[in-house]
Design a protein around this motif. Sequence first.
Motif, short mmCIF file in Angstrom:
data_model
loop_
_atom_site.label_atom_id
_atom_site.label_comp_id
_atom_site.label_asym_id
_atom_site.label_seq_id
_atom_site.Cartn_x
_atom_site.Cartn_y
_atom_site.Cartn_z
N ASP A 1 -0.74 -8.67 -4.89
CA ASP A 1 0.52 -8.01 -4.55
C ASP A 1 0.39 -7.17 -3.28
OD1 ASP A 1 1.68 -9.16 -6.76
OD2 ASP A 1 1.48 -7.37 -8.02
N VAL A 2 -0.76 -6.53 -3.11
CA VAL A 2 -1.01 -5.72 -1.91
C VAL A 2 -1.02 -6.61 -0.68
CG1 VAL A 2 -2.72 -4.28 -0.71
CG2 VAL A 2 -2.29 -3.93 -3.16
N PHE A 3 -1.73 -7.74 -0.76
CA PHE A 3 -1.81 -8.64 0.40
C PHE A 3 -0.46 -9.31 0.69
CE2 PHE A 3 -6.42 -8.72 -0.90
CZ PHE A 3 -6.81 -7.87 0.11
N ALA A 4 0.34 -9.56 -0.36
CA ALA A 4 1.69 -10.12 -0.16
C ALA A 4 2.57 -9.10 0.57
CB ALA A 4 2.30 -10.51 -1.49
N ALA A 5 2.46 -7.83 0.19
CA ALA A 5 3.24 -6.78 0.86
C ALA A 5 2.82 -6.65 2.31
CB ALA A 5 3.06 -5.45 0.12
N HIS A 6 1.51 -6.79 2.57
CA HIS A 6 1.02 -6.69 3.96
C HIS A 6 1.52 -7.87 4.80
CE1 HIS A 6 -1.94 -6.82 7.28
NE2 HIS A 6 -1.75 -5.52 7.21
N ARG A 7 1.53 -9.06 4.23
CA ARG A 7 2.06 -10.23 4.96
C ARG A 7 3.55 -10.03 5.27
NH1 ARG A 7 -1.29 -12.82 1.39
NH2 ARG A 7 0.43 -13.35 -0.01
#
Length: 119
Positions: free
Chosen positions: A64-70
């Motif tokens: 979820d963190v990496f999805a938010a960063h993308r």
Amino acid sequence: REMRFEHVSGDRGNVSLKHDGRALRFLSSGDGPSLSDQKEIAALRENALKAITSGEAKPATFKDVFAAHRKLGRSTARDTFLMETPKLRLAEGEASAVNLQIISSLGELLGGITLLLTG
């Protein structure tokens, strides 16, 4: 002897340049996450990378963190500027510097670059 700085083109958002007598201010606004949300996502990503690198967690834990960063990256806009310095007439071995800083609307220094002009 003044430096010329001109906004040439950009992807989206409103861009303006203002000279306050001491500094040239580049102001931009547009759709996208707030500055506080950007900082929070960046901090979460940094902590996730540290946990993964140290072996404390697996990457899937932070999907979820990496999805938010993308998603944050998709809101990034790119602008092109023209910067023209005055003829400084620097002799060989002489140099002058131009310091460009990125300061948030809250007055926080976010980053920057120093350009070294040489003769």
